[in-house]
Design a protein around this motif. Structure first.
Motif, short mmCIF file in Angstrom:
data_model
loop_
_atom_site.label_atom_id
_atom_site.label_comp_id
_atom_site.label_asym_id
_atom_site.label_seq_id
_atom_site.Cartn_x
_atom_site.Cartn_y
_atom_site.Cartn_z
N LEU A 346 0.82 -1.21 0.00
CA LEU A 346 0.00 0.00 0.00
C LEU A 346 0.86 1.26 0.00
O LEU A 346 0.55 2.23 -0.70
N VAL A 349 1.95 1.76 -3.49
CA VAL A 349 0.84 2.07 -4.40
C VAL A 349 0.37 3.51 -4.21
O VAL A 349 0.09 4.22 -5.18
N THR A 350 0.29 3.97 -2.96
CA THR A 350 -0.13 5.36 -2.73
C THR A 350 0.87 6.34 -3.34
O THR A 350 0.49 7.37 -3.90
N VAL A 353 0.36 6.34 -7.19
CA VAL A 353 -0.82 7.14 -7.56
C VAL A 353 -0.50 8.63 -7.47
O VAL A 353 -0.89 9.42 -8.34
N ASN A 361 -7.81 7.10 -9.15
CA ASN A 361 -7.25 5.88 -8.57
C ASN A 361 -6.89 6.09 -7.10
O ASN A 361 -6.88 5.14 -6.32
N SER A 364 -9.80 5.17 -5.26
CA SER A 364 -9.95 3.71 -5.31
C SER A 364 -9.06 3.05 -4.27
O SER A 364 -9.48 2.12 -3.57
N VAL A 365 -7.81 3.53 -4.16
CA VAL A 365 -6.89 3.00 -3.15
C VAL A 365 -7.43 3.24 -1.75
O VAL A 365 -7.41 2.36 -0.88
N HIS A 366 -7.96 4.45 -1.54
CA HIS A 366 -8.55 4.78 -0.23
C HIS A 366 -9.69 3.82 0.09
O HIS A 366 -9.79 3.29 1.21
N PHE A 368 -10.12 0.79 -1.07
CA PHE A 368 -9.54 -0.54 -0.84
C PHE A 368 -9.07 -0.66 0.61
O PHE A 368 -9.31 -1.66 1.29
N SER A 381 -0.90 2.51 7.33
CA SER A 381 -1.84 2.62 6.22
C SER A 381 -2.47 4.00 6.17
O SER A 381 -2.56 4.63 5.11
N VAL A 385 -2.13 7.05 3.18
CA VAL A 385 -3.26 7.68 2.48
C VAL A 385 -3.21 9.20 2.66
O VAL A 385 -3.47 9.96 1.72
#
Length: 816
Positions: A346, A349-350, A353, A361, A364-366, A368, A381, A385
């Motif tokens: 994560l 990925v953040t 993005v 997106n 979308s990650v948020h 998820f 996590s 974010v």
């Protein structure tokens, strides 16, 4: 209705089924074990060894415990110790302790089992207490198995040293296993001298001892010493194992020693260790640190087995080396293999993005993360974010996620402060910092986050207060904190203080040099910036991209075209640094400011990369200065193609038309911006007076001292006119009458701030003003007159540079 009842019943059966199956498994195992005959007389015995091996859940362990009691084995030390271990492995140390307390005559193995149970479940304080209880009350003598777990449990060096004394007292100092555990313990507490003495005194060293010393140095960032131990190990003919390799590879990256790292990779291949999962993961991480993504990818492709760490490593490798698209593709590949992402996935990925600027997106990650419940379970996590939204410029969402975090650590606060600072919201950053101090103690990263916020609004006194706190903790000598202080003093107009600090902090890297060169550049001291660069070269400090951006910008603001061209050539030819768009933008700005508009345009045409908004914006700004409307119109067209949503470029083109009185052009550009929903950034100026920062907007009439301010401005206007000042109405970008134009000029934010400074501070003291936009030409001329009338030094920092007004003269020599 029938389907509803059926579903209801099946739900209860499905909930009961796992427990039923578990009990049936244990019962079947017990029955099968009872079938085994252990002697000729036909005496049936339960195969407890088999039952213990099949015990993989807590409720099964409790059933087995009941069977042990029924079979009359509960008082057996052997069975009780096994139960202690089983409960610990299954994570329930309370049942381990209850079972342990029921044992009447405990032996050393039983005590060791209980201590290990506490350590295995993370109850370190209880483990140490249990060890002391064992030593002081049992009447038994610990053995060499006792010390490894309890040394691991020590949470402070005092406990570790006490146990070391017991090791010496009981004569276990020559045991390899015990000494290796002591080495581990001392390295955890950074007592590397004690660890090395123990290591050197060992008569025999096993693989664990070598690894303990090497990993100890590695974990404490003592790279050179770690390599020394490795070389000593290899000279004694001891072969590296996977643990050694995993420990030493990060050190190669830390020392920027790719040859050593690659030689270890070759060694791994020769020894058949390249297929070891941990070794492969460490190799991917090492190559990523060097930016060798092809080699990192090759390691991943050759892996027989990949776990979540392998995927996290390769995804992070591409993400950290500015290839977010490939990183995102690998993330999708990871999911196709059936491996579930974890918290570290994560984090990458953040960041991916954020790099892509992909707000859709991002949400979308948020979502998820929310579905997994990770924000409630793990603060990392939530912090990721918050950081993602901050980098996307969505500070309202970042603040909402931050407020929703059930637990906020120092990283949470630092992330939000950094987000506000980097998005130009300095006041909000300072507000959050003030809230943080009531909740949690700041750390090094906090100071690095908040000092730029003070720099942005010119809050010199608040910055100096932080400097005082840092002096007390000696953190001001940290290279990153010290650099932020240099930057703060430089951007608050205290260049002498910035230089004093510069000579105190370590200067082995380019970081502090870049800061002090940049400070001199924005103050218009390009010659001093170039002198510092020469000193940097003499000190053999390698410059980087940032160094040359600062140098080229300094040359641009001072009109040193030849010096700027020399810097550009040195960057490419001597240091092999390929120019990026920021360097090209500085060169265009330098040529344009000096009036070489054709040369600037030709430079853009010859660029090997496609010009971005910063390059065309530099040319448009030069066209505004020199009134070249045709080239300005051409540059603005190119600008609107690459960045149609930046209102500043529309304002620049509007200003060009307004300066020459083409009001139809002004209306056309403004209509275009308005149709796109763009609004001009309001101009503001701030001043720090009486331990408070006051902010003024153009035409502001809401300040408590509004009447006094405008009265002072009218007095100053009259005195300036008597000295020959003629207002320059070309800087009024509205088609109105002349008396209205004069009032508009007098109401500019920088003049309001200067007048407030005059009436709020003692006579003849300096006034420091900070403006978010470029100072207008008429205000620049007016400030020169005001500095002479009031006999004050007036320091104004606008969006580009500093202006020091004194005795009717500006330090920029009207070249800005």
């Amino acid at each position: 209705m029938f389907r509803l009842v059926s579903t209801y019943r099946s739900r209860h059966v499905s909930e009961s089924l796992p427990l039923f199956q578990a009990r049936r498994t244990l019962f079947s195992t017990s029955v099968n074990a009872l079938q085994r005959t252990s002697d000729e007389g036909g005496d049936k015995r339960i195969d407890f060894d088999r039952l213990f091996k099949s015990c993989n859940r807590l409720h099964l362990a409790k059933l087995l415990h009941a069977l042990v009691v029924v079979a009359g084995k509960a008082r057996s030390i052997f069975f009780s110790a096994k139960l202690v271990n089983v409960y610990a492995y299954l994570g329930d140390v309370s049942f381990s302790r209850r079972t342990f307390d029921q044992i009447p005559n405990k032996d050393v193995y039983t005590w060791n089992s209980m201590v290990s149970a506490y350590v295995r479940t993370g109850h370190f304080r209880e483990a140490v207490d249990c060890f002391y209880q064992f030593f002081l009350t049992s009447g038994l003598r610990p053995d060499f198995y006792t010390f490894a777990p309890v040394l691991k449990a020590c949470k402070n060096p005092l406990d570790g040293m006490r146990i070391h004394c017991l090791v010496l007292k009981l004569g276990f100092e020559w045991d390899v296993f015990v000494t290796a555990s002591l080495v581990h313990m001392y390295t955890r507490f950074r007592a590397l001298g004690n660890a090395r003495k123990l290591f050197d005194d060992m008569p025999v060293r096993d693989m664990g001892s070598w690894n303990a010393m090497i990993s100890g140095y590695c974990q404490n960032s003592n790279a050179a010493e770690a390599l020394d131990v490795l070389n000593e190990m290899r000279s004694e003919g001891v072969l590296m194992d996977p643990v050694t390799i995993v420990s030493i590879l990060p050190i190669c990256a830390q020392l920027d020693d790719i040859l050593n790292g690659m030689s270890i990779h070759v060694y791994s291949i020769k020894r058949g260790l390249e297929y070891d999962l941990f070794v492969s993961n460490a190799l991917i991480n090492m190559y990523a640190k060097f930016g060798e993504l092809a080699n990192a990818q090759k390691v991943l492709d050759n892996m027989v087995v990949r776990d979540v760490v392998s995927w996290n490593s390769i995804i992070a490798a591409y993400e950290q080396n500015d290839d977010p698209n490939r990183a995102l593709a690998l993330f999708y590949d990871m999911q196709l293999t059936g491996i579930s992402p974890d918290y570290l996935t994560l984090v990458s990925v953040t960041s991916i993005v954020a790099q892509l600027g992909d707000s859709w997106n991002g949400k979308s990650v948020h979502g998820f993360v929310m579905r997994r419940g990770w924000i409630l379970k793990d603060v990392i996590s939530g912090n990721s974010v918050v950081d993602m939204y901050s980098k996307l410029g969505d500070m309202s969402s970042a603040r909402a996620v931050f407020e929703a975090l059930p637990v906020k650590d120092v990283v949470s606060w630092n992330t939000l402060i950094t987000g506000y600072t980097q998005n130009g919201l300095a006041s909000e950053a300072i507000e959050v910092f003030d809230m943080m101090q009531k909740e949690i103690a700041p750390n090094q990263a906090t100071w690095v986050s908040i000092l730029p916020a003070y720099s942005n609004i010119g809050a010199l006194r608040q910055g100096m207060r932080v400097h005082g706190l840092l002096v007390k903790s000696s953190l001001y000598l940290d290279i990153f904190v010290g650099t932020c202080l240099i930057d703060m003093y430089g951007k608050c107009g205290k260049l002498d203080d910035a230089m004093s600090l510069f000579y105190e902090v370590p200067k082995m890297t380019s970081v502090p040099w870049n800061a002090v060169i940049s400070c001199h550049g924005i103050h218009g001291h390009a010659e001093k910036a170039l002198k510092l660069f020469r000193e940097m070269r003499e000190e053999r400090v390698k410059p980087d991209h940032v160094t040359f951006v600062s140098l080229l910008s300094a040359c641009s603001h001072s009109g040193l075209v030849e010096a700027g061209q020399w810097c550009f050539n040195v960057m490419r030819e001597e240091y092999g640094i390929e120019p990026i768009l920021k360097h090209y933008g500085c060169m265009v700005d330098m040529f344009g400011r000096a009036g070489h508009l054709e040369k600037a345009y030709n430079f853009i045409k010859d660029m090997p990369v496609k010009p971005d908004a910063s390059v065309w914006g530099a040319l448009l700004g030069a066209c505004r200065i020199h009134g070249n409307i045709d080239l300005g119109a051409f540059a603005s067209e190119r600008l609107f193609e690459v960045d149609s949503e930046n209102v500043g470029y529309y304002v620049l083109m509007s200003n060009i038309y307004a300066n020459i009185g083409k009001w139809e052009g002004v209306d056309k550009v403004r209509t275009l911006a308005r149709d796109m929903g763009l609004r001009k950034t309001p101009g503001w100026s701030s001043i720090e007076a009486n331990n408070k920062v006051d902010v003024f907007y153009t035409g502001n009439q809401s300040h408590p001292k509004c009447e006094e301010i405008y009265k002072e401005l009218r007095n100053l206007n009259a005195k300036m006119k008597s000295l020959g000042h003629v207002p320059d109405y070309s800087f009024v970008l509205q088609d109105v009458e002349e008396d209205e134009k004069e009032h508009i000029l007098m109401s500019h934010s920088e003049r309001l701030a200067i007048a407030f400074g005059i009436i709020s501070t003692p006579p003849k003291t300096p006034i420091r003003i900070f403006k978010n936009l470029r100072v207008c030409g008429d205000c620049h001329n007016a400030t020169k007159y005001i500095s002479k009338i009031t006999e004050r030094e007036i320091i104004v920092r606008d969006s580009n540079r500093f202006h020091h007004f004194k005795d009717g003269v500006c330090s920029c020599r009207d070249y800005w």
